[in-house]
Scaffold this motif. Structure first.
Motif, PDB file in Angstrom:
ATOM      1  N   TRP A  32       0.864  -1.184   0.000  1.00 46.26           N
ATOM      2  CA  TRP A  32       0.000   0.000   0.000  1.00 46.26           C
ATOM      3  C   TRP A  32       0.896   1.228   0.000  1.00 46.26           C
ATOM      4  CZ3 TRP A  32      -3.913  -1.246   4.544  1.00 46.26           C
ATOM      5  CH2 TRP A  32      -4.709  -2.335   4.165  1.00 46.26           C
ATOM      6  N   ALA A  34       0.975   5.659  -0.523  1.00 48.02           N
ATOM      7  CA  ALA A  34       0.255   6.921  -0.703  1.00 48.02           C
ATOM      8  C   ALA A  34       0.603   7.548  -2.059  1.00 48.02           C
ATOM      9  CB  ALA A  34       0.606   7.886   0.426  1.00 48.02           C
ATOM     10  N   ASP A  35       1.826   7.272  -2.535  1.00 52.18           N
ATOM     11  CA  ASP A  35       2.289   7.882  -3.793  1.00 52.18           C
ATOM     12  C   ASP A  35       2.584   6.799  -4.819  1.00 52.18           C
ATOM     13  OD1 ASP A  35       2.772  10.725  -2.772  1.00 52.18           O
ATOM     14  OD2 ASP A  35       3.924   9.501  -1.370  1.00 52.18           O
ATOM     15  N   ALA A 172       7.501   3.233   5.343  1.00 51.44           N
ATOM     16  CA  ALA A 172       6.864   4.437   4.806  1.00 51.44           C
ATOM     17  C   ALA A 172       7.787   5.640   4.800  1.00 51.44           C
ATOM     18  CB  ALA A 172       5.603   4.741   5.603  1.00 51.44           C
ATOM     19  N   GLY A 295      17.677   7.523   5.748  1.00 51.38           N
ATOM     20  CA  GLY A 295      18.355   8.788   5.430  1.00 51.38           C
ATOM     21  C   GLY A 295      18.790   8.846   3.967  1.00 51.38           C
ATOM     22  N   GLY A 298      19.391   4.942   1.324  1.00 52.73           N
ATOM     23  CA  GLY A 298      18.358   3.940   1.061  1.00 52.73           C
ATOM     24  C   GLY A 298      18.811   2.850   0.102  1.00 52.73           C
TER      25      GLY A 298
END
Ligand SMILES: Cc1cc2nc3c(=O)[nH]c(=O)nc-3n(C[C@H](O)[C@H](O)[C@H](O)COP(=O)(O)OP(=O)(O)OC[C@H]3O[C@@H](n4cnc5c(N)ncnc54)[C@H](O)[C@@H]3O)c2cc1C
Length: 325
Positions: A32, A34-35, A172, A295, A298
């Motif tokens: 899932w 959001a973007d 997230a 940070g 990634g």
């Protein structure tokens, strides 16, 4: 190992590396986000696996090493977007005989024949370079082939996700601040300049604690030039004055960039945290595995942290389902 339903919250490199690794381990995975994955901070990364001093140091070493090995394996297939490239690490580089583990793990280490102007210490080596648009696409296709799904959905609370799956992975990024109630997650503005590629083939990475540094990350059709970071800044609007300075620094270090044409300025708000968090939290009958706070590292850490997430799900979910085992 017990196979289970997992919801991964987040579709940046951290969430998608977890989703692919969990699906490869046989779990049923839903992501899932959001973007759209192409609109995350991850999608704007310059794309180099580089030495990281992110805390906790011992874990970061293991995560970085595992990610490096993973990229080396992926680099044999161009479809993954990963290539092994000649590289130069410069800046705060200790003596060759006293290299910390972060630097001694660099592949094919050698003494450089020349150093760029302005630098008097450096190491030649190979490094993975990841073309993010292609790598994200490859991760999404790999996940789909393993039966995983990605849904555009903003999560308001971890309980919302736990209502649909017994295991939730919180990946997230900055969103973990609210979702985990963790005020130690802080925004970190980062900016690179992207030019066309006039014939640059070698990666240049400056190791530095400073707010500004020099890095040149070449891809087939473009070069990402770094960079600047501003702790606490949440406004992702490109800073044109900083962009001019980045271009100037990188042209000094790599003269082939003299006539390079600026294509765009890439910015992103990164999830900074004093330590990257990879940890299990039991919530009622559900299990939350936290994986956030990478940070500016990634890419350097994500496949390693994903490996630990799979291990934690195997250890703790089995323990929940079979307490007497
Ligand atoms: C210009 C730039 C260059 C960089 N270059 C490099 C590099 O060369 N090498 C390197 O190692 N790192 C680099 N980085 C850093 C790297 O991009 C970050 O470390 C990495 O993107 C963090 O990944 P993430 O998945 O944790 O977060 P993100 O990519 O921010 O993804 C977070 C995800 O969580 C989702 N989310 C958040 N809140 C919610 C919610 N409430 N509900 C549902 N979903 C939610 C978002 O929609 C998104 O999908 C660079 C960053 C920038 C900006």
């Amino acid at each position: 190992m017990t196979k289970t339903e997992v919801v991964v919250v987040g579709a940046g490199v951290v969430g998608l590396s977890c989703a692919v690794s969990l699906a490869e381990a046989g779990h049923r995975v839903r992501v899932w986000t959001a973007d759209d994955p192409t609109a995350t901070a991850s999608a704007h990364a310059a794309g180099v696996w580089k030495p990281t001093y992110q805390a906790p140091l011992a874990s970061s070493l293991a995560w970085a090493s595992r990610s490096l090995e993973h990229y080396r394996r992926l680099a044999v297939d161009p479809e993954t977007g990963v290539r092994m490239v000649d590289a130069l690490t410069v800046g705060e580089v200790p003596d060759r005989h006293a290299l910390p583990d972060q630097l001694s793990m660099l592949p094919d280490l050698a003494v450089p024949t020349t150093l760029p102007p302005g630098f008097d210490r450096g190491l030649a080596h190979r490094a993975p370079v990841v073309d993010l648009p292609r790598h994200l696409r490859w991760m999404l296709e790999r996940l789909a082939a393993l039966g995983g799904t990605v849904v555009l959905r903003r999560v308001e609370s971890l309980d919302e996700a736990l209502a649909e799956a017994p295991v939730v992975v919180l990946a997230a990024g900055l969103g973990a601040r609210e979702l985990a109630g963790d005020p130690t997650v802080r925004p970190l503005f980062s900016q690179y300049v992207v030019t066309d590629n006039p014939g640059v083939h070698r990666v240049l990475v400056e190791i530095s604690d400073a707010r500004r540094w020099t890095s040149v990350i070449p891809h087939a059709d473009r070069v990402h030039l770094g960079g600047v970071r501003v702790p606490g800044r949440t406004d992702a609007t490109p800073d044109r004055e900083e962009a001019r300075e980045i271009l100037h620094r990188c042209r000094e270090a790599e003269p082939a960039l003299q006539d390079a044409r600026v294509l765009r300025i890439d910015t992103g708000i990164l999830p900074a945290r004093p330590t990257t968090r990879v940890e299990v939290e039991q919530r009622g009958n559900g299990l939350v595995v936290h994986d956030y706070g990478h940070g500016g590292s990634g890419l350097a850490l994500c496949w390693g942290t994903a490996h630990d997430v799979v291990r934690l799900v195997a250890a703790h979910h089995t323990a929940v389902e079979r307490p007497s085992a």
